[in-house]
Design a protein around this motif. Structure first.
Motif, mmCIF file in Angstrom:
data_model
loop_
_atom_site.group_PDB
_atom_site.id
_atom_site.type_symbol
_atom_site.label_atom_id
_atom_site.label_comp_id
_atom_site.label_asym_id
_atom_site.label_seq_id
_atom_site.Cartn_x
_atom_site.Cartn_y
_atom_site.Cartn_z
ATOM 1 N N VAL A 192 0.833 -1.209 0.000
ATOM 2 C CA VAL A 192 0.000 0.000 0.000
ATOM 3 C C VAL A 192 0.864 1.253 0.000
ATOM 4 C CG1 VAL A 192 -1.773 1.279 1.253
ATOM 5 C CG2 VAL A 192 -1.861 -1.223 1.188
ATOM 6 N N LYS A 193 1.839 1.317 0.904
ATOM 7 C CA LYS A 193 2.657 2.529 1.021
ATOM 8 C C LYS A 193 3.422 2.815 -0.265
ATOM 9 C CE LYS A 193 6.015 4.870 3.995
ATOM 10 N NZ LYS A 193 6.796 5.432 2.869
ATOM 11 N N HIS A 194 4.002 1.781 -0.848
ATOM 12 C CA HIS A 194 4.737 1.967 -2.102
ATOM 13 C C HIS A 194 3.807 2.492 -3.202
ATOM 14 C CE1 HIS A 194 7.362 1.300 -5.495
ATOM 15 N NE2 HIS A 194 6.510 0.451 -6.023
ATOM 16 N N THR A 195 2.601 1.953 -3.254
ATOM 17 C CA THR A 195 1.631 2.400 -4.258
ATOM 18 C C THR A 195 1.279 3.871 -4.065
ATOM 19 O OG1 THR A 195 0.701 0.175 -4.439
ATOM 20 C CG2 THR A 195 -0.678 2.002 -5.207
ATOM 21 N N LEU A 196 0.979 4.254 -2.832
ATOM 22 C CA LEU A 196 0.605 5.646 -2.557
ATOM 23 C C LEU A 196 1.785 6.587 -2.781
ATOM 24 C CD1 LEU A 196 -1.583 5.210 0.668
ATOM 25 C CD2 LEU A 196 -2.322 5.236 -1.719
ATOM 26 N N ASP A 197 2.964 6.185 -2.310
ATOM 27 C CA ASP A 197 4.148 7.029 -2.500
ATOM 28 C C ASP A 197 4.423 7.269 -3.979
ATOM 29 O OD1 ASP A 197 4.678 7.371 0.177
ATOM 30 O OD2 ASP A 197 6.229 5.816 0.273
ATOM 31 N N ALA A 237 -2.018 9.770 -16.721
ATOM 32 C CA ALA A 237 -2.645 8.457 -16.866
ATOM 33 C C ALA A 237 -3.317 8.061 -15.556
ATOM 34 C CB ALA A 237 -1.614 7.416 -17.264
ATOM 35 N N SER A 238 -4.636 8.229 -15.521
ATOM 36 C CA SER A 238 -5.425 7.731 -14.404
ATOM 37 C C SER A 238 -6.013 6.388 -14.800
ATOM 38 C CB SER A 238 -6.507 8.746 -14.020
ATOM 39 O OG SER A 238 -7.224 8.314 -12.879
ATOM 40 N N SER A 239 -7.085 5.956 -14.159
ATOM 41 C CA SER A 239 -7.570 4.594 -14.362
ATOM 42 C C SER A 239 -9.060 4.498 -14.109
ATOM 43 C CB SER A 239 -6.825 3.650 -13.413
ATOM 44 O OG SER A 239 -7.412 2.366 -13.396
ATOM 45 N N SER A 240 -9.679 3.540 -14.778
ATOM 46 C CA SER A 240 -11.078 3.221 -14.498
ATOM 47 C C SER A 240 -11.250 2.701 -13.084
ATOM 48 C CB SER A 240 -11.592 2.173 -15.492
ATOM 49 O OG SER A 240 -10.848 0.967 -15.386
ATOM 50 N N ALA A 241 -10.153 2.338 -12.426
ATOM 51 C CA ALA A 241 -10.224 1.874 -11.034
ATOM 52 C C ALA A 241 -10.729 2.948 -10.089
ATOM 53 C CB ALA A 241 -8.850 1.381 -10.575
ATOM 54 N N SER A 243 -9.655 -0.399 -4.282
ATOM 55 C CA SER A 243 -8.284 -0.870 -4.052
ATOM 56 C C SER A 243 -7.410 0.336 -3.722
ATOM 57 C CB SER A 243 -7.724 -1.563 -5.301
ATOM 58 O OG SER A 243 -7.541 -0.632 -6.357
ATOM 59 N N PRO A 244 -6.303 0.117 -3.011
ATOM 60 C CA PRO A 244 -5.360 1.215 -2.797
ATOM 61 C C PRO A 244 -4.876 1.823 -4.114
ATOM 62 C CG PRO A 244 -4.882 -0.573 -1.296
ATOM 63 C CD PRO A 244 -5.930 -1.088 -2.251
ATOM 64 N N SER A 300 -5.223 5.677 -5.027
ATOM 65 C CA SER A 300 -4.048 6.489 -5.385
ATOM 66 C C SER A 300 -4.265 7.238 -6.687
ATOM 67 C CB SER A 300 -2.802 5.597 -5.486
ATOM 68 O OG SER A 300 -2.816 4.800 -6.669
ATOM 69 N N LYS A 301 -4.952 6.596 -7.632
ATOM 70 C CA LYS A 301 -5.192 7.245 -8.917
ATOM 71 C C LYS A 301 -6.198 8.390 -8.784
ATOM 72 C CE LYS A 301 -2.410 5.454 -11.852
ATOM 73 N NZ LYS A 301 -1.484 6.311 -12.607
ATOM 74 N N LEU A 302 -7.190 8.229 -7.928
ATOM 75 C CA LEU A 302 -8.141 9.317 -7.711
ATOM 76 C C LEU A 302 -7.448 10.489 -7.023
ATOM 77 C CD1 LEU A 302 -11.034 10.296 -7.993
ATOM 78 C CD2 LEU A 302 -11.563 9.188 -5.811
#
Length: 304
Positions: A89-94, A119-123, A144-145, A149-151
């Protein structure tokens, strides 16, 4: 000074975007940190000539922006796997939030105002009613994290525009695959069909997805340069059941369900609404799912 700078240019999408821009005769700089395409791919020789960029090092980001002063930044670099985001999670957010903010802050410090095609995502849509394909004004409830993060990435990009630092296009990309892709449904099953003889493991077969070929997607990304300060969906608006996708790939090969391939949470349906892209960009996918699958199988057959 360059016209275009790509972050994440050693990923599946970044490599295709770089090649397409070069084929169009554009002035483009590829930057990369940790390649995610296969190390045997011929593009790895090209990427070695490009610029290394660690988004989590502000000094590195500041130096690259200062030297090259790109007019347009295609920001593709990310931790881009929803499944990985549950474990890291932290790596993704960072990576996805702080790395993006470093680019934006470098532009502010340097008083350099590019267009950032983010580049964002449909997620970002997540836990919504998918019986109607979401448009750009639909609720965003990521599950999902990675989606979260993309939002957040979209919001910080918009905030820096409100501060007068950059112009932007937030591109919500729906399921994208094709040659060079790794770690997704289609590419992994195509690879396993080529490199193994036994039964092929699969995950959730009941979900419904819309699939866009990476080569169509990058044409849409390039067209986004004509927009300013918009959020737009890019993907396919054709729904396909995962079970049917698997049948197209494997043919008569035996399959079995592997519980380790299931995600902790997963949207039952992900279907794109690309009406805005059709209207503003005159863009929609042209490559069929069968073509994408055949080309991906041939990619894994021919890689040395």
């Amino acid at each position: 000074m360059v016209q275009y700078l790509i972050t994440g240019a050693a990923g599946m999408m970044g490599t295709h975007l770089y090649e397409t821009l070069k084929e169009k005769g554009k002035d483009v700089l590829a930057t990369y940190h940790q390649p995610t395409i296969d190390e045997r791919d011929i593009f790895m020789k090209e990427i070695e000539k490009q610029v290394k960029l660690d988004l989590l090092s502000f000094s590195n980001v500041l130096k690259v922006i200062e030297i090259y002063k790109p007019k347009v930044i295609f920001h593709l670099a990310a931790q881009s796997r929803p499944d990985v985001s549950f474990k890291h999670v932290k790596h993704t957010l960072d990576t996805n939030i702080n790395g993006t903010q470093n680019i934006l802050e470098a532009c502010r410090v340097l008083n350099h105002k590019p267009l950032i095609i983010n580049a964002s995502s449909s997620a970002v849509y997540g836990d919504i009613d998918w019986s109607t394909a979401p448009d750009e004004n639909s609720p965003t409830l990521p599950i999902s994290p990675y989606g979260t993060s993309k939002l957040a990435q979209e919001h910080i990009v918009r905030n820096y525009h409100q501060m007068g630092v950059i112009d932007y296009v937030n591109v919500r990309i729906f399921n994208c695959t094709g040659p060079r892709k790794k770690n997704d449904l289609i590419s992994d099953i195509c690879m396993k069909k080529v490199v193994t003889d036994g039964p092929i493991p699969v995950g959730n077969m009941e979900s419904i997805r819309s699939i866009v070929d990476v080569r169509d997607l990058v044409e849409g990304l390039i067209l986004c340069e004509t927009l300013e300060n918009e959020t737009i969906n890019l993907g396919s608006d054709k729904a396909v059941r995962v079970n049917d996708i698997i049948k197209i790939i494997v043919g008569d090969r035996e399959i079995y369900q592997d519980e380790s391939l299931f995600r902790p949470t997963d949207e039952a349906i992900i279907l794109g609404n690309i009406d805005k892209a059709k209207k503003l960009l005159n863009w929609e996918p042209k490559i069929t799912l069968e073509e994408t699958i055949n080309d991906t199988i041939n990619y894994w057959r021919n890689i040395k």
